[in-house]
Design a protein around this motif. Structure first.
Motif, PDB file in Angstrom:
ATOM      1  N   ALA A  63      -1.498 -83.424  20.221  1.00 49.24           N
ATOM      2  CA  ALA A  63      -1.877 -83.751  18.843  1.00 49.24           C
ATOM      3  C   ALA A  63      -2.122 -85.257  18.685  1.00 49.24           C
ATOM      4  O   ALA A  63      -3.081 -85.670  18.029  1.00 49.24           O
ATOM      5  CB  ALA A  63      -0.799 -83.275  17.869  1.00 49.24           C
ATOM      6  N   LEU A  64      -1.279 -86.084  19.298  1.00 50.08           N
ATOM      7  CA  LEU A  64      -1.465 -87.536  19.228  1.00 50.08           C
ATOM      8  C   LEU A  64      -2.728 -87.969  19.969  1.00 50.08           C
ATOM      9  O   LEU A  64      -3.520 -88.758  19.465  1.00 50.08           O
ATOM     10  CB  LEU A  64      -0.258 -88.254  19.832  1.00 50.08           C
ATOM     11  N   ALA A  65      -2.898 -87.458  21.173  1.00 48.47           N
ATOM     12  CA  ALA A  65      -4.036 -87.856  22.006  1.00 48.47           C
ATOM     13  C   ALA A  65      -5.365 -87.463  21.377  1.00 48.47           C
ATOM     14  O   ALA A  65      -6.353 -88.172  21.517  1.00 48.47           O
ATOM     15  CB  ALA A  65      -3.898 -87.248  23.400  1.00 48.47           C
ATOM     16  N   SER A  66      -5.371 -86.353  20.657  1.00 49.81           N
ATOM     17  CA  SER A  66      -6.611 -85.868  20.057  1.00 49.81           C
ATOM     18  C   SER A  66      -6.852 -86.401  18.639  1.00 49.81           C
ATOM     19  O   SER A  66      -7.901 -86.148  18.056  1.00 49.81           O
ATOM     20  CB  SER A  66      -6.598 -84.337  20.017  1.00 49.81           C
ATOM     21  N   GLY A  67      -5.863 -87.092  18.085  1.00 49.37           N
ATOM     22  CA  GLY A  67      -6.019 -87.636  16.745  1.00 49.37           C
ATOM     23  C   GLY A  67      -5.646 -86.680  15.625  1.00 49.37           C
ATOM     24  O   GLY A  67      -5.837 -86.981  14.454  1.00 49.37           O
ATOM     25  N   ARG A  68      -5.076 -85.543  15.967  1.00 52.17           N
ATOM     26  CA  ARG A  68      -4.643 -84.595  14.934  1.00 52.17           C
ATOM     27  C   ARG A  68      -3.300 -84.986  14.325  1.00 52.17           C
ATOM     28  O   ARG A  68      -2.881 -84.438  13.317  1.00 52.17           O
ATOM     29  CB  ARG A  68      -4.554 -83.176  15.507  1.00 52.17           C
TER      30      ARG A  68
END
Length: 95
Positions: A63-68
């Motif tokens: 979620a962090l890596a994808s910007g969610r």
């Protein structure tokens, strides 16, 4: 949730991207049970437990890596465990 091998590969691939985009060895990012990388420029750690550690579960990492999910929100909610003065990935996320 994706199948376990796909999930594992996504976590490892995104950890490698982080290490490439934020080269260094001053922070250890751990996403058990799938992987860990050292990244971020600064004093290098060589023995024992690193002074700057970021640890989270695989779902939070994706979620962090994808910007969610935002860094501040994840830390405030206790989804990310951080220790050390350099253990802040806000400038490096999302990937």
């Amino acid at each position: 949730m994706p199948e376990r091998p796909v999930f594992r590969e996504a976590v490892r691939t995104l950890l490698a991207v982080l290490a490439e985009r934020a080269p260094g060895r001053s922070v250890e990012v751990r996403v058990p049970p799938y992987g860990a990388v050292q990244c971020v420029a600064g004093p290098r750690h060589t023995r024992g437990t690193p002074p700057n550690v970021v640890e989270m579960d695989p779902e939070t990492w994706l979620a962090l890596a994808s910007g969610r999910l935002g860094w501040a929100e994840a830390v405030a909610e206790g989804r990310v465990r951080v220790s050390g003065i350099r253990a802040d990935l806000a400038d490096h996320l999302p990937l």
